[in-house]
Structures are given as structure tokens and as C-alpha cells.
Write a protein that holds these residues in place. Sequence first.
Motif, mmCIF file in Angstrom:
data_model
loop_
_atom_site.group_PDB
_atom_site.id
_atom_site.type_symbol
_atom_site.label_atom_id
_atom_site.label_comp_id
_atom_site.label_asym_id
_atom_site.label_seq_id
_atom_site.Cartn_x
_atom_site.Cartn_y
_atom_site.Cartn_z
ATOM 1 N N GLY A 1 -68.242 -15.470 33.407
ATOM 2 C CA GLY A 1 -68.025 -14.031 33.657
ATOM 3 C C GLY A 1 -67.167 -13.842 34.969
ATOM 4 N N ILE A 2 -66.340 -13.745 35.032
ATOM 5 C CA ILE A 2 -66.287 -12.058 36.497
ATOM 6 C C ILE A 2 -66.039 -11.032 36.007
ATOM 7 N N ASN A 3 -65.813 -9.997 37.057
ATOM 8 C CA ASN A 3 -65.497 -8.632 36.256
ATOM 9 C C ASN A 3 -65.785 -8.084 35.736
ATOM 10 N N TYR A 4 -64.492 -7.261 35.081
ATOM 11 C CA TYR A 4 -65.820 -6.923 33.568
ATOM 12 C C TYR A 4 -67.046 -7.392 32.881
ATOM 13 N N LEU A 5 -67.106 -9.191 32.811
ATOM 14 C CA LEU A 5 -67.642 -9.967 32.249
ATOM 15 C C LEU A 5 -68.647 -11.032 32.722
ATOM 16 N N LYS A 6 -69.265 -9.859 34.224
ATOM 17 C CA LYS A 6 -69.950 -10.656 35.516
ATOM 18 C C LYS A 6 -70.851 -10.715 35.309
ATOM 19 N N GLY A 7 -71.562 -11.743 35.423
ATOM 20 C CA GLY A 7 -72.638 -12.019 35.006
ATOM 21 C C GLY A 7 -72.762 -12.834 33.275
ATOM 22 N N ALA A 8 -71.572 -12.589 32.512
ATOM 23 C CA ALA A 8 -71.718 -13.711 31.262
ATOM 24 C C ALA A 8 -70.983 -14.920 31.223
ATOM 25 N N ASN A 9 -72.020 -15.606 30.499
ATOM 26 C CA ASN A 9 -70.985 -17.058 30.144
ATOM 27 C C ASN A 9 -70.421 -17.177 29.536
ATOM 28 N N LEU A 10 -68.915 -18.325 29.222
ATOM 29 C CA LEU A 10 -68.101 -18.122 28.570
ATOM 30 C C LEU A 10 -68.480 -19.419 27.924
ATOM 31 N N GLU A 11 -68.393 -19.369 26.667
ATOM 32 C CA GLU A 11 -68.691 -21.575 26.296
ATOM 33 C C GLU A 11 -67.399 -21.570 25.249
ATOM 34 N N GLY A 12 -66.694 -22.839 25.612
ATOM 35 C CA GLY A 12 -66.310 -22.881 24.360
ATOM 36 C C GLY A 12 -65.423 -24.521 24.394
ATOM 37 N N TYR A 13 -64.173 -24.609 24.281
ATOM 38 C CA TYR A 13 -63.417 -26.126 24.852
ATOM 39 C C TYR A 13 -62.022 -25.156 24.362
ATOM 40 N N GLU A 14 -61.026 -25.806 25.225
ATOM 41 C CA GLU A 14 -59.125 -26.440 25.318
ATOM 42 C C GLU A 14 -58.899 -27.614 24.972
ATOM 43 N N ILE A 15 -57.551 -27.473 24.364
ATOM 44 C CA ILE A 15 -57.179 -28.148 24.249
ATOM 45 C C ILE A 15 -55.662 -27.513 23.755
ATOM 46 N N HIS A 16 -55.100 -28.062 25.196
ATOM 47 C CA HIS A 16 -53.433 -27.357 25.136
ATOM 48 C C HIS A 16 -52.519 -28.880 26.734
ATOM 49 N N HIS A 17 -51.272 -28.594 26.051
ATOM 50 C CA HIS A 17 -50.529 -29.361 26.789
ATOM 51 C C HIS A 17 -50.041 -28.027 27.963
ATOM 52 N N GLY A 18 -50.115 -26.854 27.633
ATOM 53 C CA GLY A 18 -49.101 -25.825 28.135
ATOM 54 C C GLY A 18 -49.875 -25.796 29.840
ATOM 55 N N LEU A 19 -49.358 -25.668 30.897
ATOM 56 C CA LEU A 19 -49.786 -25.015 32.066
ATOM 57 C C LEU A 19 -49.526 -24.002 32.310
ATOM 58 N N SER A 20 -50.223 -22.266 32.553
ATOM 59 C CA SER A 20 -49.646 -21.014 32.530
ATOM 60 C C SER A 20 -49.835 -20.667 34.278
ATOM 61 N N GLU A 21 -49.159 -20.383 34.453
ATOM 62 C CA GLU A 21 -48.793 -19.412 35.805
ATOM 63 C C GLU A 21 -49.299 -17.984 35.948
ATOM 64 N N VAL A 22 -49.698 -16.982 35.435
ATOM 65 C CA VAL A 22 -49.944 -15.325 34.994
ATOM 66 C C VAL A 22 -50.369 -14.718 36.749
ATOM 67 N N LEU B 1 -61.148 -12.375 33.901
ATOM 68 C CA LEU B 1 -61.825 -12.768 32.761
ATOM 69 C C LEU B 1 -63.380 -13.744 33.358
ATOM 70 N N ALA B 2 -62.453 -14.671 33.760
ATOM 71 C CA ALA B 2 -63.196 -16.368 34.175
ATOM 72 C C ALA B 2 -63.838 -16.755 35.342
ATOM 73 N N GLU B 3 -64.110 -17.498 36.162
ATOM 74 C CA GLU B 3 -64.247 -18.300 37.423
ATOM 75 C C GLU B 3 -62.749 -19.119 37.165
ATOM 76 N N ASP B 4 -61.984 -19.514 36.576
ATOM 77 C CA ASP B 4 -60.839 -20.144 36.363
ATOM 78 C C ASP B 4 -59.808 -18.938 35.792
ATOM 79 N N SER B 5 -58.515 -19.192 36.541
ATOM 80 C CA SER B 5 -57.534 -17.811 37.397
ATOM 81 C C SER B 5 -57.242 -17.755 35.497
ATOM 82 N N ASN B 6 -56.704 -19.140 34.499
ATOM 83 C CA ASN B 6 -56.146 -18.818 33.632
ATOM 84 C C ASN B 6 -56.741 -18.561 31.666
ATOM 85 N N VAL B 7 -58.317 -18.591 32.365
ATOM 86 C CA VAL B 7 -58.940 -19.378 31.177
ATOM 87 C C VAL B 7 -59.403 -18.007 29.976
ATOM 88 N N CYS B 8 -59.421 -17.157 31.249
ATOM 89 C CA CYS B 8 -59.392 -15.687 30.206
ATOM 90 C C CYS B 8 -58.597 -14.732 31.167
#
Length: 462
Positions: free
Chosen positions: A362-383, A389-396
Amino acid sequence: MAKAIMFCGTASGVGKSIITTAFCRILANKGYSVAPFKSQNMSLNSITTPDGFEISIAQNLQATAARVMPDWRMNPILLKPDGGKTYIVRKGKPFKTVSYGEYYKFADEHFEIAKDAFDSLSREFDFIVMEGAGSPAEINLQKYDIVNLRMAGYAKANVYIVGDIDKGGVFAAFKGTFDLIKDKFKPLVKGFIINKFRGDINLLKPAFDMFKNYCSVPILGVVPFVRLKLDEEDSLFKPSKKEGFVKICVIKLPYMSNFTDFGVFEFIDDVSLKFIDKPEFDDCDMVIIPGSKAVDYDLNYLYKAGFYEALCKILSKKLLIGVCGGYQMLGEVVGLSKGFGFLKMTTEFSKDKKLINKTYKGINYLKGANLEGYEIHHGLSEVEGVIQLAEDSNVCVFEESKKIIGTYLHGIFNNREFLKFIFNVIGKKIDVNIDIAKEKDKQIDMLAEIIENSLPVDKMIQ
């Protein structure tokens, strides 16, 4: 080779999935190595295994009960309804989307895949606990059926048929099911199980001897009606909790997927959750748009049903969370469709499917936290224009001025730091000091104890 036991049902939703789960735990507790197996499942609720394969959530729960890692071999064929067609996941990976009629052309091919998966598991485990699908007595589909008695015959499994007495007509359902299955499979059926019983069992027991006049297969036992905080049937919605200090509304999409994302709220006493099919948010502290297997269809449904206008009115007033497909809908463009435009985001769909089980920092408001889960999707997003809120730009991401959170991460609500964050956003303090994995494990143990007290387990597994 492993011993095999199968639970079929007189219909969908009678409880065969949950009884299969119980037997996985019972056998594991007895010291056996156990694997669940369902050759073909139809469900919009799936997970990504640690090694990057996709299986039904039901078989994932059963693997947890068996205390083994989930494996694509436990569910070699997964079908997902997709806007009038069937999306096929084969060997844990996307295969193709076909019409309902076209799907049955693959029946023999899929049966070979299922047999290979079963044989592979059978060489590694002492017991395979198998689950059927729907009813084994669908006379128009029996020649295509690769998940019920045809599979049981190959596995040389003892078969037990589960019926739901709460719906009524359980004895007729048992008799009718047995009469309609093919004669060559009838010797596999060793007993019937009455599930979801309420009331005085002494009033029911005389029917057991009466039933012998109509069918040679005995009724083995009666399982009481109990409410556990587990996913009772992977294709059904959980009952909504009506009261709570924090009220959460999940929009019930026609092709909603992974509703089990919200199972954690069953364990938090101060939270109520309900699925809604009308754009009425007055009694909600936060609104969630869940995942979808048919994003274009569900997006169009939300527009036609008046949800867009209602959602516009709650921006910056109530917390709006989009998960996976629901996240994509919040953007300006989703494939060829117009999104809600709440986020400056475009989503394109790729042929390749992202299947990943991961923990993000986690980053910013979630700095120091871990976000565990799984992804299942065909979509590729640019925001753009959001707080990551996560190290990957589009995860959260978080759009603070509008109180919008978007995430691709299924299972994100199981992370305590994320829960604390969303409750802080709505200005309510809730105790979230729970370990969802431990709580679910306790529920599985309770289930196993109930089943052991209700059925002649030792006789059934010999």
C-alpha cells in the motif's frame, strides 16, 4: 489410486457443495490426504490459484477444508455465462466463448480432460471427494453429462444424493431422481441425505421405513438447517443482513461475479450488507458496484434502470467503490461502451486474461499496509487524476473529492487496513480486528462436526 466419494443433488442449491466441503475437512481430520473434485462447474464466482490458474470459488473453499492448496485439476472445466453464451475456462486457463448449443460439441473432449485431471489427483491423494452439478437425472442432457454419474462411474465412486427438505417434496425428489438415472449407474447410489431439516425429527423418521416401499436405496441421515458464514452454494447469493451501524449496498448486476468478495462483512457485527436491484441509496453508507462477467451488458442495464442518475447524486456524499468490472464502469470508456465518467479512465479489452494472486504494498493513505488478493480480468485500464493506494498504478485508486475507490483486486475487503480506511472515509469507527481465514476455518470445523453428528460417516467412507 485414491478412494472416491461423490455427492450429487436432486437439484441445484440443495447443499451438495457444503456437504462436500464438510467431508473434505472430516477426512483431513482423520489423517487422510484429501482433494476435492468437480469435473465441470458453472459459476460466475472464481478465484486465481497461487500458481495463476482459475477455478470455482466452491472448489477453493473445499481445498481449504481439505487443508491443501487449490489446484486447477480440482475443477478442470469452468463455465461462465456470458451475455447469452458460455465462456469456457479449461485447465485453469481461458479457452473460448461459444453458444450454449455449441458447447455440447466439446462434451467428450472435456470428459477426457476431466478423467486425466482425476487420475492425476488420484495418484497423489488418499481420498477424492467429488461434487456433482445440478441433478444427475436431466434426461435430455445425460448423454453430455461429464460431472455426475458418468464421472462417478469412471472414478468408481460411492454416490450419495442430497435433497433439500426445506423446499418440500424431498421424498418425491429422491424417488424421481433415482428412477430417471440410467440403470447402469443405479448401483453406484448408496444412500440419500436429507438436508436443511427444521423441526422434530421423530415426526420425520417413520417416513424412512415408508420410503423403502418405493425405493431400495436407504435414507442415511438428516442434516439440520443451520446458518454458517460460508459460501453455501457458489451460484447463489447470501441472505442480506438487515441491521448494522454501517450499511453497505451492493448493486445486484445481472452478470455479477465474485459476490464472495463481500463475505468478510458477515463476520463484522456492526456492518449490514444487502444486494439491491433498485437505485435507492438513502439507507446506504457506501455503495459497491461488484465485478461483472459481461461488463457491457451490465453497464447498459445500469443505465436503463436509472442507476447512473442515482449514483451522480451520491458522489462526494457517500462512498462509491467499484470492484473489477464495476471499477471499469466508473471510467469514461469501457471497450466500445460509454462509462459513467466518474473517473478519468479508459479501459480496453485484451484477448489475454490477467490471472494473478498477489500481495501489493500500500502507498499514500495505505502506506505500510499490504493488500492481498487476486485479479481476474481482460481489461487494461489507464487512469489519471487519482490517488494511488497500491504500488501498481491501477490496482487500487482513490478519487478523494468524489469519494470513489476503484480496484481490480478481488478479496481486498479481507485486508484489515483497507477496511479501516474505507470506514474512516465514511466517518465511522468499526472494530475490524478479525482474521478472516481463521474465522472461516472455525466455520468449516463447525460444519464438519454437524455433519459427523448427522450422518454415518465411517460407514460412508469405507
